[in-house]
Design a protein around this motif. Structure first.
Motif, PDB file in Angstrom:
ATOM      1  N   ALA A   3       0.835  -1.202   0.000  1.00  0.00           N
ATOM      2  CA  ALA A   3       0.000   0.000   0.000  1.00  0.00           C
ATOM      3  C   ALA A   3       0.875   1.260   0.000  1.00  0.00           C
ATOM      4  N   ARG A   4       1.952   1.251   0.780  1.00  0.00           N
ATOM      5  CA  ARG A   4       2.857   2.416   0.812  1.00  0.00           C
ATOM      6  C   ARG A   4       3.503   2.672  -0.537  1.00  0.00           C
ATOM      7  N   THR A   5       3.820   1.604  -1.267  1.00  0.00           N
ATOM      8  CA  THR A   5       4.452   1.772  -2.570  1.00  0.00           C
ATOM      9  C   THR A   5       3.440   2.049  -3.674  1.00  0.00           C
ATOM     10  N   GLY A   6       2.146   1.966  -3.339  1.00  0.00           N
ATOM     11  CA  GLY A   6       1.110   2.297  -4.311  1.00  0.00           C
ATOM     12  C   GLY A   6       0.687   1.145  -5.204  1.00  0.00           C
ATOM     13  N   TYR A   7       1.133  -0.080  -4.910  1.00  0.00           N
ATOM     14  CA  TYR A   7       0.753  -1.228  -5.726  1.00  0.00           C
ATOM     15  C   TYR A   7      -0.643  -1.731  -5.403  1.00  0.00           C
ATOM     16  N   VAL A   8      -1.068  -1.541  -4.176  1.00  0.00           N
ATOM     17  CA  VAL A   8      -2.429  -1.898  -3.784  1.00  0.00           C
ATOM     18  C   VAL A   8      -3.012  -0.759  -2.962  1.00  0.00           C
ATOM     19  N   ALA A   9      -4.319  -0.737  -2.916  1.00  0.00           N
ATOM     20  CA  ALA A   9      -5.035   0.174  -2.022  1.00  0.00           C
ATOM     21  C   ALA A   9      -5.784  -0.690  -1.021  1.00  0.00           C
ATOM     22  N   THR A  10      -6.084  -0.117   0.114  1.00  0.00           N
ATOM     23  CA  THR A  10      -6.845  -0.837   1.135  1.00  0.00           C
ATOM     24  C   THR A  10      -8.110  -0.031   1.433  1.00  0.00           C
ATOM     25  N   PRO A  11      -9.157  -0.238   0.618  1.00  0.00           N
ATOM     26  CA  PRO A  11     -10.384   0.544   0.784  1.00  0.00           C
ATOM     27  C   PRO A  11     -11.068   0.327   2.129  1.00  0.00           C
ATOM     28  N   ASP A  12     -10.847  -0.832   2.727  1.00  0.00           N
ATOM     29  CA  ASP A  12     -11.332  -1.081   4.084  1.00  0.00           C
ATOM     30  C   ASP A  12     -10.398  -2.113   4.716  1.00  0.00           C
ATOM     31  N   ALA A  13     -10.620  -2.416   5.969  1.00  0.00           N
ATOM     32  CA  ALA A  13      -9.704  -3.280   6.713  1.00  0.00           C
ATOM     33  C   ALA A  13      -9.675  -4.717   6.195  1.00  0.00           C
ATOM     34  N   GLY A  14     -10.664  -5.120   5.435  1.00  0.00           N
ATOM     35  CA  GLY A  14     -10.733  -6.499   4.986  1.00  0.00           C
ATOM     36  C   GLY A  14     -10.469  -6.718   3.511  1.00  0.00           C
ATOM     37  N   THR A  15     -10.042  -5.671   2.802  1.00  0.00           N
ATOM     38  CA  THR A  15      -9.921  -5.763   1.349  1.00  0.00           C
ATOM     39  C   THR A  15      -8.623  -5.144   0.856  1.00  0.00           C
ATOM     40  N   VAL A  16      -8.032  -5.774  -0.139  1.00  0.00           N
ATOM     41  CA  VAL A  16      -6.879  -5.237  -0.856  1.00  0.00           C
ATOM     42  C   VAL A  16      -7.306  -5.058  -2.307  1.00  0.00           C
ATOM     43  N   GLU A  17      -6.996  -3.907  -2.889  1.00  0.00           N
ATOM     44  CA  GLU A  17      -7.381  -3.615  -4.272  1.00  0.00           C
ATOM     45  C   GLU A  17      -6.135  -3.327  -5.098  1.00  0.00           C
ATOM     46  N   LEU A  18      -5.999  -3.997  -6.224  1.00  0.00           N
ATOM     47  CA  LEU A  18      -4.870  -3.776  -7.121  1.00  0.00           C
ATOM     48  C   LEU A  18      -5.013  -2.419  -7.797  1.00  0.00           C
ATOM     49  N   THR A  19      -3.997  -1.584  -7.692  1.00  0.00           N
ATOM     50  CA  THR A  19      -4.025  -0.253  -8.300  1.00  0.00           C
ATOM     51  C   THR A  19      -3.487  -0.320  -9.729  1.00  0.00           C
ATOM     52  N   PRO A  20      -3.708   0.731 -10.525  1.00  0.00           N
ATOM     53  CA  PRO A  20      -3.103   0.770 -11.852  1.00  0.00           C
ATOM     54  C   PRO A  20      -1.570   0.632 -11.789  1.00  0.00           C
ATOM     55  N   ARG A  21      -0.947   1.257 -10.798  1.00  0.00           N
ATOM     56  CA  ARG A  21       0.514   1.127 -10.656  1.00  0.00           C
ATOM     57  C   ARG A  21       0.900  -0.330 -10.381  1.00  0.00           C
ATOM     58  N   GLY A  22       0.164  -0.998  -9.519  1.00  0.00           N
ATOM     59  CA  GLY A  22       0.420  -2.403  -9.235  1.00  0.00           C
ATOM     60  C   GLY A  22       0.203  -3.269 -10.462  1.00  0.00           C
ATOM     61  N   TYR A  23      -0.824  -2.950 -11.223  1.00  0.00           N
ATOM     62  CA  TYR A  23      -1.113  -3.688 -12.451  1.00  0.00           C
ATOM     63  C   TYR A  23       0.047  -3.545 -13.440  1.00  0.00           C
ATOM     64  N   GLU A  24       0.543  -2.330 -13.597  1.00  0.00           N
ATOM     65  CA  GLU A  24       1.688  -2.105 -14.498  1.00  0.00           C
ATOM     66  C   GLU A  24       2.918  -2.870 -14.017  1.00  0.00           C
ATOM     67  N   ALA A  25       3.123  -2.910 -12.707  1.00  0.00           N
ATOM     68  CA  ALA A  25       4.255  -3.669 -12.167  1.00  0.00           C
ATOM     69  C   ALA A  25       4.105  -5.157 -12.471  1.00  0.00           C
ATOM     70  N   LEU A  26       2.880  -5.664 -12.391  1.00  0.00           N
ATOM     71  CA  LEU A  26       2.646  -7.067 -12.719  1.00  0.00           C
ATOM     72  C   LEU A  26       2.920  -7.355 -14.185  1.00  0.00           C
ATOM     73  N   LEU A  27       2.485  -6.450 -15.047  1.00  0.00           N
ATOM     74  CA  LEU A  27       2.690  -6.655 -16.477  1.00  0.00           C
ATOM     75  C   LEU A  27       4.162  -6.641 -16.853  1.00  0.00           C
ATOM     76  N   SER A  28       4.916  -5.789 -16.208  1.00  0.00           N
ATOM     77  CA  SER A  28       6.332  -5.645 -16.549  1.00  0.00           C
ATOM     78  C   SER A  28       7.250  -6.497 -15.677  1.00  0.00           C
ATOM     79  N   ASN A  29       6.664  -7.242 -14.731  1.00  0.00           N
ATOM     80  CA  ASN A  29       7.435  -8.064 -13.791  1.00  0.00           C
ATOM     81  C   ASN A  29       8.461  -7.237 -13.017  1.00  0.00           C
ATOM     82  N   LYS A  30       8.113  -5.996 -12.702  1.00  0.00           N
ATOM     83  CA  LYS A  30       9.010  -5.118 -11.947  1.00  0.00           C
ATOM     84  C   LYS A  30       8.480  -4.929 -10.532  1.00  0.00           C
ATOM     85  N   PHE A  31       8.583  -5.979  -9.776  1.00  0.00           N
ATOM     86  CA  PHE A  31       8.163  -5.910  -8.382  1.00  0.00           C
ATOM     87  C   PHE A  31       9.060  -6.756  -7.540  1.00  0.00           C
TER      88      PHE A  31
END
Length: 75
Positions: free
Chosen positions: A47-75
């Motif tokens: 969450a600090r690096t911006g790869y996921v967001a935490t809209p509530d205490a029970g959920t993790v959401e993939l951000t556009p930045r995280g999605y780009e990192a997944l596509l480019s394998n840069k994580f």
């Protein structure tokens, strides 16, 4: 550089939730990785690096930045 658990969480998201905005329940992470406090720390790290967001205490959401990192394998 991400911790090993953070990279594993991103790899799991890549294999199961391939779209930005995809949501994953914390309970799913607990089932997959256990309830180790390191998992919560890895989610905070992502969450600090911006790869996921935490809209509530029970959920993790993939951000556009995280999605780009997944596509480019840069994580």
């Amino acid at each position: 550089m991400q911790s090993e658990i953070a990279r594993e969480i991103l790899a799991y998201l890549r294999s199961t939730h391939r779209l930005p905005g995809a949501r994953l329940r914390i309970t799913t992470l607990d089932e997959r990785f256990g309830t180790d406090p390191a998992v919560a720390a890895a989610v905070s790290e992502l969450a600090r690096t911006g790869y996921v967001a935490t809209p509530d205490a029970g959920t993790v959401e993939l951000t556009p930045r995280g999605y780009e990192a997944l596509l480019s394998n840069k994580f």
